[in-house]
Design a protein around this motif. Structure first.
Motif, PDB file in Angstrom:
ATOM      1  N   GLU A 209       0.794  -1.250   0.058  1.00 13.45           N
ATOM      2  CA  GLU A 209       0.017   0.222  -0.099  1.00 13.45           C
ATOM      3  C   GLU A 209       0.755   1.201  -0.230  1.00 13.45           C
ATOM      4  OE1 GLU A 209      -3.494  -0.038  -0.516  1.00 13.45           O
ATOM      5  OE2 GLU A 209      -2.868  -1.967  -0.914  1.00 13.45           O
ATOM      6  N   VAL A 248       1.075  -6.177   4.675  1.00 16.43           N
ATOM      7  CA  VAL A 248      -0.186  -5.108   4.724  1.00 16.43           C
ATOM      8  C   VAL A 248      -1.213  -5.482   3.898  1.00 16.43           C
ATOM      9  CG1 VAL A 248       1.190  -2.978   5.825  1.00 16.43           C
ATOM     10  CG2 VAL A 248       0.881  -3.587   3.251  1.00 16.43           C
ATOM     11  N   SER A 249      -0.900  -6.566   2.893  1.00 14.18           N
ATOM     12  CA  SER A 249      -2.109  -6.924   1.912  1.00 14.18           C
ATOM     13  C   SER A 249      -1.087  -8.160   0.969  1.00 14.18           C
ATOM     14  CB  SER A 249      -2.306  -5.724   1.058  1.00 14.18           C
ATOM     15  OG  SER A 249      -2.850  -6.237  -0.241  1.00 14.18           O
ATOM     16  N   ARG A 272      -1.220  -3.816  10.193  1.00 11.05           N
ATOM     17  CA  ARG A 272      -0.811  -2.375   9.954  1.00 11.05           C
ATOM     18  C   ARG A 272      -0.378  -1.728  11.282  1.00 11.05           C
ATOM     19  NH1 ARG A 272      -4.812  -0.938   4.729  1.00 11.05           N
ATOM     20  NH2 ARG A 272      -4.046  -2.782   3.783  1.00 11.05           N
ATOM     21  N   GLU A 274      -0.482   1.302  11.892  1.00 14.83           N
ATOM     22  CA  GLU A 274      -1.119   2.550  12.176  1.00 14.83           C
ATOM     23  C   GLU A 274      -1.502   2.878  13.560  1.00 14.83           C
ATOM     24  OE1 GLU A 274      -4.333   2.947   9.210  1.00 14.83           O
ATOM     25  OE2 GLU A 274      -4.822   0.903   9.516  1.00 14.83           O
ATOM     26  N   ARG A 280     -12.704   1.077  14.466  1.00 17.47           N
ATOM     27  CA  ARG A 280     -13.064   0.401  13.248  1.00 17.47           C
ATOM     28  C   ARG A 280     -11.397  -0.017  12.681  1.00 17.47           C
ATOM     29  NH1 ARG A 280     -16.185   4.504  12.105  1.00 17.47           N
ATOM     30  NH2 ARG A 280     -14.828   5.564  10.779  1.00 17.47           N
ATOM     31  N   MET A 287      -8.273 -10.268   5.709  1.00 18.86           N
ATOM     32  CA  MET A 287      -8.550  -9.333   4.628  1.00 18.86           C
ATOM     33  C   MET A 287      -8.624 -10.467   3.423  1.00 18.86           C
ATOM     34  SD  MET A 287      -7.170  -6.190   2.183  1.00 18.86           S
ATOM     35  CE  MET A 287      -5.929  -5.830   3.080  1.00 18.86           C
ATOM     36  N   ILE A 445     -15.628  -0.223   3.789  1.00 20.05           N
ATOM     37  CA  ILE A 445     -15.649  -1.571   3.836  1.00 20.05           C
ATOM     38  C   ILE A 445     -14.798  -2.453   2.871  1.00 20.05           C
ATOM     39  CG2 ILE A 445     -17.678  -2.483   2.639  1.00 20.05           C
ATOM     40  CD1 ILE A 445     -18.631  -4.211   5.142  1.00 20.05           C
ATOM     41  N   GLY A 447     -11.908  -1.780  -0.270  1.00 25.76           N
ATOM     42  CA  GLY A 447     -11.041  -0.906  -1.060  1.00 25.76           C
ATOM     43  C   GLY A 447     -10.528  -1.564  -2.327  1.00 25.76           C
ATOM     44  N   GLY A 448     -10.474  -1.128  -3.463  1.00 25.36           N
ATOM     45  CA  GLY A 448     -10.178  -1.753  -4.525  1.00 25.36           C
ATOM     46  C   GLY A 448      -9.815  -1.173  -5.696  1.00 25.36           C
ATOM     47  N   GLY A 488      -9.283  -6.097  -8.850  1.00 25.21           N
ATOM     48  CA  GLY A 488      -9.512  -6.695  -7.670  1.00 25.21           C
ATOM     49  C   GLY A 488      -9.725  -5.911  -6.663  1.00 25.21           C
ATOM     50  N   PHE A 489     -10.028  -6.479  -5.311  1.00 26.00           N
ATOM     51  CA  PHE A 489     -10.381  -5.573  -4.173  1.00 26.00           C
ATOM     52  C   PHE A 489     -10.043  -6.302  -2.783  1.00 26.00           C
ATOM     53  CE2 PHE A 489     -14.367  -7.914  -5.091  1.00 26.00           C
ATOM     54  CZ  PHE A 489     -14.559  -8.289  -3.915  1.00 26.00           C
ATOM     55  N   GLY A 490     -10.009  -5.424  -1.673  1.00 30.19           N
ATOM     56  CA  GLY A 490      -9.888  -6.105  -0.428  1.00 30.19           C
ATOM     57  C   GLY A 490     -11.179  -5.640   0.335  1.00 30.19           C
ATOM     58  N   LEU A 491     -11.807  -6.928   1.180  1.00 27.47           N
ATOM     59  CA  LEU A 491     -12.820  -6.707   2.062  1.00 27.47           C
ATOM     60  C   LEU A 491     -12.057  -6.970   3.236  1.00 27.47           C
ATOM     61  CD1 LEU A 491     -15.840  -6.749   2.876  1.00 27.47           C
ATOM     62  CD2 LEU A 491     -15.729  -9.258   2.548  1.00 27.47           C
ATOM     63  N   GLY A 492     -12.436  -5.901   4.290  1.00 26.80           N
ATOM     64  CA  GLY A 492     -11.820  -5.894   5.668  1.00 26.80           C
ATOM     65  C   GLY A 492     -12.829  -7.039   6.177  1.00 26.80           C
ATOM     66  N   ARG A 495     -14.777  -5.932   9.463  1.00 23.65           N
ATOM     67  CA  ARG A 495     -15.569  -4.758   9.334  1.00 23.65           C
ATOM     68  C   ARG A 495     -17.027  -5.373   8.777  1.00 23.65           C
ATOM     69  NH1 ARG A 495     -12.367   0.469   7.240  1.00 23.65           N
ATOM     70  NH2 ARG A 495     -10.936   0.468   9.160  1.00 23.65           N
TER      71      ARG A 495
HETATM   72  O1  4AD Z   1      -8.322  -0.158   1.317  1.00 22.85           O
HETATM   73  P1  4AD Z   1      -7.102  -0.963   1.730  1.00 22.85           P
HETATM   74  O2  4AD Z   1      -6.014  -0.763   2.451  1.00 22.85           O
HETATM   75  O3  4AD Z   1      -6.904  -1.919   0.370  1.00 22.85           O
HETATM   76  C1  4AD Z   1      -5.791  -2.722   0.402  1.00 22.85           C
HETATM   77  O4  4AD Z   1      -5.260  -3.006   1.165  1.00 22.85           O
HETATM   78  C2  4AD Z   1      -5.951  -3.272  -1.130  1.00 22.85           C
HETATM   79  N1  4AD Z   1      -4.631  -4.059  -1.393  1.00 22.85           N
HETATM   80  C3  4AD Z   1      -6.900  -4.286  -1.528  1.00 22.85           C
HETATM   81  C4  4AD Z   1      -6.924  -4.983  -2.857  1.00 22.85           C
HETATM   82  O5  4AD Z   1      -7.297  -4.149  -3.593  1.00 22.85           O
HETATM   83  N2  4AD Z   1      -6.713  -5.888  -2.905  1.00 22.85           N
HETATM   84  O6  4AD Z   1      -8.080  -2.252   2.867  1.00 22.85           O
HETATM   85  C5  4AD Z   1      -8.933  -2.996   2.210  1.00 22.85           C
HETATM   86  C6  4AD Z   1      -9.850  -3.024   3.475  1.00 22.85           C
HETATM   87  C7  4AD Z   1     -10.704  -1.587   3.750  1.00 22.85           C
HETATM   88  O7  4AD Z   1     -11.496  -1.212   2.899  1.00 22.85           O
HETATM   89  C8  4AD Z   1     -11.130  -2.145   5.271  1.00 22.85           C
HETATM   90  O8  4AD Z   1     -12.297  -2.810   4.984  1.00 22.85           O
HETATM   91  C9  4AD Z   1     -10.136  -2.971   5.846  1.00 22.85           C
HETATM   92  O9  4AD Z   1      -9.367  -3.642   4.695  1.00 22.85           O
HETATM   93  N3  4AD Z   1      -9.018  -2.351   6.515  1.00 22.85           N
HETATM   94  C10 4AD Z   1      -8.812  -2.481   7.844  1.00 22.85           C
HETATM   95  N4  4AD Z   1      -9.803  -3.375   8.779  1.00 22.85           N
HETATM   96  C11 4AD Z   1      -9.528  -3.226  10.158  1.00 22.85           C
HETATM   97  N5  4AD Z   1      -8.432  -2.565  10.728  1.00 22.85           N
HETATM   98  C12 4AD Z   1      -7.483  -1.874   9.884  1.00 22.85           C
HETATM   99  N6  4AD Z   1      -6.631  -1.173  10.302  1.00 22.85           N
HETATM  100  C13 4AD Z   1      -7.842  -1.800   8.567  1.00 22.85           C
HETATM  101  N7  4AD Z   1      -7.320  -1.258   7.188  1.00 22.85           N
HETATM  102  C14 4AD Z   1      -8.003  -1.690   6.174  1.00 22.85           C
END
Ligand code: 4AD
Ligand code: MG
Length: 521
Positions: A209, A248-249, A272, A274, A280, A287, A445, A447-448, A488-492, A495
């Motif tokens: 990221e 982180v992914s 992460r 952070e 949240r 993920m 919820i 991000g992609g 593609g996308f990432g679903l937390g 969440r």
């Molecule tokens: O939006 P993010 O950072 O996207 C990615 O990591 C991409 N690489 C995904 C992809 O395209 N394959 O994270 C994706 C989701 C967020 O929308 C959120 O739902 C969740 O991961 N997320 C967290 N959930 C809990 N705690 C955190 N610190 C989170 N950070 C992200």
């Protein structure tokens, strides 16, 4: 010689005794079978969920579980985790061993044998008429008093302090059974739709990221690390010969697999560092990241929407008791809130709403317009400014979802500067083919994006983002050998579990939450 069966071994007298036994033994066995079956046959433990759903009146059953309550020295409520429902076991205490009954206390573990009978009391259709109780594990009532296992209402904060025991409560039993079901639904959806599950690495040298929020993994001596000529820590001497972190992914690695297998997904822990102490964010969360060759942004949105609807429908269909419990629990809590703060829809209504309605889709640029024309913006109620180019904050996302559209929203085409390097550049030169899915009560919820598949533009992105190409040479390589559009996308995961359980703090949907200053258990 072994002569037991030879004729000579039996005298006429012993024959008579034998005949007597021939009648007595079956008779005794029959009596035992009716009244004390557990003494005669090794009974098989049955799960309370199965007993309650089959309701076979008159059947002898053996259950094992933990005592939730013991009323009037007569009614034992037992739960074994297979369902939120307890089974009631009824003891005829006058004819029962007092020493055993004394040990039947809240939280103790018991094995109960008895006959399944229709219940005369309200609250349950069947109950067990107890014939035997074995105490499997005692629980000291004075100790139980101090824990979340004491059957009364506890605050979620107190339950969090006892995360090792909160599994025993109705709320967390329901949450973690549903968490399992969401996980299963994820795998089922992808399996049924021809995706391959790819295990991407947990230890990695890359920051997918680019946000630099990573946990370093090292075996070097923190007090006395080896130094290089410049006086910096010499990672050449570290375990992997270079600096590495917790991932982180899994996206970048998933992309490599998608560009060969077509459709893949990862589902694993991500980390992460952070420092956001919000309801949240977790430092360790799970993920789900599908990646599909030949998909563009529109296909990506369609996949996300279908997938999220599938999960909600799966939970509605398969977790009825737990969902109903959490629904009612939330309704009770809502009653103590002022009208304006109450949810418009109940938990179950919210899940149905997602399955039955199309998500609203609009671009970031359109969203900025909507926000700037909104009442809270004009009345300066937003804490953070709204202008083209800034990242949206949770207050803005929630306004769009909860006030303006009252529906899940997919926002697309964000400014390139505020999104990751791998997102595909749009023809306007300013925006990228990004998408965020915003959910009521949750905010972001998913991000992609569609990925940048064009080698020259990707290389330019590396330069713009100051990422050395050699760091990700293996990623760039895929754009040299039959590169294709893909997305593609990432679903937390947590969440999503928050959404389907109605829990409002992410710490309450993961068994052992990791947040800043907290890695207990
Ligand atoms: O939006 P993010 O950072 O996207 C990615 O990591 C991409 N690489 C995904 C992809 O395209 N394959 O994270 C994706 C989701 C967020 O929308 C959120 O739902 C969740 O991961 N997320 C967290 N959930 C809990 N705690 C955190 N610190 C989170 N950070 C992200
Ligand atoms: Mg994001």
């Amino acid at each position: 010689m072994f002569t037991f069966y030879s004729k000579n071994a039996f005298s006429p007298n012993t024959n008579e005794i034998n005949e007597c036994f021939l009648v007595l033994i079956p008779l005794l066995s029959y009596i035992l079978l009716i009244f004390e079956p557990h003494l005669l046959v090794q009974m098989k433990r049955e799960k309370i969920a199965d007993i309650l759903s089959a309701s076979e009146i008159g059947k002898s059953v053996l259950i094992k579980g933990w005592v939730r309550a013991f009323r009037s020295n007569r009614f034992i409520q037992v739960n074994d985790g297979s369902t939120i429902k307890n089974i009631q076991a009824v003891v005829d205490f006058e004819n029962f061993d007092e020493a055993i009954l004394k040990r039947v206390t809240t939280a103790s573990a018991v094995a109960i044998t008895g006959e399944l009978v229709e219940s005369v009391g309200a609250g349950q259709a069947v109950e067990i008429k107890v014939t035997n109780i074995d105490i499997l594990g005692d629980a000291n009532p004075d100790e139980v008093q101090k824990t979340v296992m004491q059957p009364k209402k506890h605050s979620l904060e107190f339950l969090r302090e006892q995360a090792h025991l909160r599994f025993r409560t109705n709320t967390f039993g329901a949450v973690f059974r549903i968490r399992h079901a969401v996980s299963f639904a994820v795998h089922k959806y992808f399996n049924d739709n021809g995706f391959n599950y790819i295990h991407t690495p947990i230890i990695t040298g890359s920051d997918a990221e680019g946000a630099g929020e990573m946990f370093r993994v090292s075996t070097l001596d923190a007090k006395n690390p080896p130094l290089n000529e410049d006086g910096e820590v010499d990672y050449k001497e570290d375990f992997f010969g270079k600096p590495v972190n917790l991932t982180v992914s899994g996206q970048l690695e998933a992309e490599l697999a998608a560009l060969a297998l077509g459709q893949v997904y990862t589902f694993g822990p991500t980390f992460r560092a952070e420092n956001s102490n919000t309801s949240r964010h977790l430092a360790e969360f799970w993920m789900i990241e599908p990646e599909v060759a030949f998909n563009d942004l529109k296909d990506n949105m369609d996949l996300t929407e279908t997938f999220l609807k599938y999960i909600c429908q799966y939970i509605l269909d398969n977790c009825k008791d737990d969902l109903q419990f959490l629904n009612d629990r939330e309704e009770k809590e809502q009653q103590s809130k002022p009208q304006i703060e109450r949810n418009e829809l109940t938990l179950i209504e919210r899940l149905k709403f997602v399955t039955e309605n199309d998500f609203v889709r609009l671009t970031y640029t359109e969203a900025i317009d909507v926000l700037r024309n909104s009442k809270p913006f004009k009345k300066k109620k937003f804490k953070y400014d709204v202008a083209w180019g800034v990242d949206l904050h949770s207050e803005h996302e929630r306004y769009l979802v909860e006030k303006k559209y009252k529906c899940p929203v997919i926002l697309t085409d964000y400014p390139a500067e505020i999104k990751a390097f791998y997102m595909r550049q749009n023809d306007d030169g300013k925006t990228v083919a990004a998408m965020d899915v915003l959910f009521p009560g949750i905010g972001e919820i998913v991000g992609g994006s569609q990925r940048e598949e064009r080698l020259d533009i990707l290389k330019k992105k590396f330069a713009d983002f100051n990422i050395p190409e050699e760091d990700l040479a293996w990623y760039i390589d895929t754009r040299k050998f039959g590169t294709v559009p893909h997305a593609g996308f990432g679903l937390g995961f947590e969440r999503m579990v928050m959404f389907v359980t109605g829990m409002t703090n992410i710490r309450d949907v993961i068994p052992f939450p990791r947040t800043p200053q907290n890695a207990e258990f």
